[in-house]
Design a protein around this motif. Structure first.
Motif, PDB file in Angstrom:
ATOM      1  N   ASN A 178       0.856  -1.191   0.000  1.00 20.58           N
ATOM      2  CA  ASN A 178       0.000   0.000   0.000  1.00 20.58           C
ATOM      3  C   ASN A 178       0.893   1.243   0.000  1.00 20.58           C
ATOM      4  OD1 ASN A 178      -1.375   2.278   1.504  1.00 20.58           O
ATOM      5  ND2 ASN A 178      -3.122   0.913   1.211  1.00 20.58           N
ATOM      6  N   HIS A 179       0.671   2.115  -0.977  1.00 22.66           N
ATOM      7  CA  HIS A 179       1.509   3.302  -1.165  1.00 22.66           C
ATOM      8  C   HIS A 179       1.494   4.203   0.075  1.00 22.66           C
ATOM      9  CE1 HIS A 179       3.194   6.584  -3.698  1.00 22.66           C
ATOM     10  NE2 HIS A 179       2.415   7.369  -2.979  1.00 22.66           N
ATOM     11  N   LEU A 180       0.341   4.324   0.709  1.00 27.22           N
ATOM     12  CA  LEU A 180       0.227   5.214   1.879  1.00 27.22           C
ATOM     13  C   LEU A 180       0.989   4.620   3.061  1.00 27.22           C
ATOM     14  CD1 LEU A 180      -3.563   6.021   1.468  1.00 27.22           C
ATOM     15  CD2 LEU A 180      -1.614   7.322   0.616  1.00 27.22           C
ATOM     16  N   ALA A 234       3.595   2.815   2.744  1.00 27.32           N
ATOM     17  CA  ALA A 234       5.010   3.029   2.431  1.00 27.32           C
ATOM     18  C   ALA A 234       5.449   4.423   2.877  1.00 27.32           C
ATOM     19  CB  ALA A 234       5.252   2.826   0.940  1.00 27.32           C
ATOM     20  N   HIS A 235       4.613   5.445   2.600  1.00 25.06           N
ATOM     21  CA  HIS A 235       4.928   6.791   3.108  1.00 25.06           C
ATOM     22  C   HIS A 235       5.000   6.767   4.642  1.00 25.06           C
ATOM     23  CE1 HIS A 235       4.987   9.484  -0.330  1.00 25.06           C
ATOM     24  NE2 HIS A 235       3.827   9.067  -0.776  1.00 25.06           N
ATOM     25  N   ALA A 236       4.062   6.059   5.256  1.00 23.00           N
ATOM     26  CA  ALA A 236       3.954   6.071   6.722  1.00 23.00           C
ATOM     27  C   ALA A 236       5.160   5.431   7.403  1.00 23.00           C
ATOM     28  CB  ALA A 236       2.677   5.348   7.157  1.00 23.00           C
ATOM     29  N   THR A 264       8.741  12.628  -1.334  1.00 20.12           N
ATOM     30  CA  THR A 264       7.942  12.517  -2.552  1.00 20.12           C
ATOM     31  C   THR A 264       7.955  11.037  -2.978  1.00 20.12           C
ATOM     32  OG1 THR A 264       9.886  13.058  -3.841  1.00 20.12           O
ATOM     33  CG2 THR A 264       8.442  14.869  -3.301  1.00 20.12           C
ATOM     34  N   ASP A 265       7.227  10.725  -4.043  1.00 15.79           N
ATOM     35  CA  ASP A 265       7.095   9.315  -4.405  1.00 15.79           C
ATOM     36  C   ASP A 265       8.440   8.729  -4.812  1.00 15.79           C
ATOM     37  OD1 ASP A 265       4.507   9.484  -3.744  1.00 15.79           O
ATOM     38  OD2 ASP A 265       3.725   9.515  -5.784  1.00 15.79           O
ATOM     39  N   ASN A 266       8.734   7.561  -4.271  1.00 17.28           N
ATOM     40  CA  ASN A 266      10.030   6.920  -4.482  1.00 17.28           C
ATOM     41  C   ASN A 266       9.859   5.423  -4.236  1.00 17.28           C
ATOM     42  OD1 ASN A 266      11.150   6.163  -1.549  1.00 17.28           O
ATOM     43  ND2 ASN A 266       9.953   8.039  -1.389  1.00 17.28           N
TER      44      ASN A 266
HETATM   45 ZN    ZN Z   1       2.796   9.452  -2.603  1.00 19.90          ZN
END
Ligand code: ZN
Ligand code: KG4
Length: 346
Positions: free
Chosen positions: A120-122, A124-126, A306-308
């Protein structure tokens, strides 16, 4: 001979990101150290349309991803068969890009005989703030996450791996979207956030009066569409653009600080306030958040905000270490709320 005795990275783990307009690949070792990372930003392909065009994004991911993955493997001297696992963002995001990334990762996993994990992308940010070496002390659970990007605007209580509680979200636009739309009203190029920040430095925030939506309101929700409308009106009245930009930025910063204070009241045991997303690059926003609560403000370096793919590999590694292995049948999900996630079932 083991990898270790050959002097090679142990337990290399690959992450792939393709949920929006960044194509990215990253390789970590089993401890979470970054061995290689690469991001291709598609901004140029979308700029003339004033926003991300899903079909163009999906094609660009398809064109770029194999090169990026080959590049990080080569840079680290790792063969696909050396990998212990591969993770791909499997939602939320634009479905075309998600399918490209997840299918590529599954193919690699099948070919190399290694596990695939859909991330889950979110999440991953978390989890980025827990990446070893990023901060002197990684934050302990629970901590607060403010996700401030062009597509997402949420405040999340991070209780543990796979244990997330959404404290608030935007009722309309994401905060980065508000920056971009307001910047566009002032004739700035897309994505407008950084341009608006530069313009704001030359303006007087008190010269224009703009609303501060949700300020003082219970809970931790956000709303930015009224502010954007007020910017349109201020532009129409002929105010200096630099002054409008400064007032807009001051409004957003004070609203975000207010929301952060509310979030802390909702999770008094929080150990830190973590920020992610492109808007976290904004200095006025950072300063306001720094001052908003007594919590340490943890802002990863901007390339990891940012997205990575480093964040995808790290979330994948955390889940892989906890025993998670996903089925090849796992389907990417354009919508995938964090609250639906579960701790890894090892
Ligand atoms: Zn993102
Ligand atoms: O996290 P991100 O790179 O991508 C996604 O939205 O997925 O965030 C991009 C957003 C854009 O809306 C951009 O205008 C905004 O972050 N942004 C900024 C700044 N740098 C990027 N907004 C305000 N100030 C900045 N310095």
């Amino acid at each position: 001979m083991t990898n270790e005795s050959r002097g090679l990275a142990t337990q290399p783990f690959l992450g792939v990101e393709s949920s929006c307009d960044e194509t990215a690949a990253a390789l970590l070792d089993g401890e979470g150290r970054i061995l290689a990372e690469a991001v291709f930003s598609q901004t140029e392909s979308h700029a003339r349309f004033g926003g991300v065009v899903p079909e163009i994004a999906a094609r660009a991911h398809l064109g770029r991803l194999p090169h990026l993955v080959r590049g990080v493997l080569r840079e680290a001297g790792v063969e696909p068969r050396d990998l212990v696992g591969v993770a791909a963002t499997s939602g939320p995001g634009l479905i075309g890009g998600l399918v490209v990334g997840a299918t590529f990762a599954k193919g690699l996993a099948l070919g190399a005989g290694i596990p695939f994990l859909g991330i889950n992308h979110l999440e991953a940010h978390a989890l980025t703030a827990r990446l070893p070496g990023l901060f002197p002390e990684p934050p302990e659970f629970p901590y607060l996450l403010l996700l401030l990007s062009g597509g997402h605007c949420q405040c999340v209580a991070v209780h543990g791996l796979g244990r997330y509680e959404r404290l608030g979200t935007t009722l309309d636009d994401a905060v980065g979207e508000a920056f971009d739309k307001s910047a566009k009203l002032m004739g700035l190029p897309w994505p407008g956030g950084p341009h608006l920040e530069r313009l704001a430095a030359e303006g007087d925030p008190h010269a224009v009066s703009l609303p501060r939506p949700m300020l003082g309101r219970e809970g931790c929700d956000f709303s930015f569409s009224g502010l954007k409308t007020a910017v349109a009106q201020a532009v129409g009245r002929g105010h200096r653009h630099a002054d409008i930009a400064a007032a807009f930025q001051a409004s957003v910063a004070s609203v975000l600080a207010d929301r952060a204070r509310r979030a802390h009241a909702m999770l008094p045991g929080a150990t830190a306030l973590v920020v992610a997303g492109g808007v976290a690059a904004n200095k006025a926003v950072r300063a306001a958040l720094e001052a908003a609560t007594p919590l340490p403000l943890l802002a990863p370096p901007i390339r990891l905000c940012t997205d990575n793919a480093v964040m995808v590999a790290w979330a994948g590694l955390e889940r892989w270490r906890a025993g998670q292995r996903d089925a090849m049948a796992l389907a990417p999900r354009p919508r995938w709320p964090m609250a639906e996630l579960q701790p890894p079932a090892g």
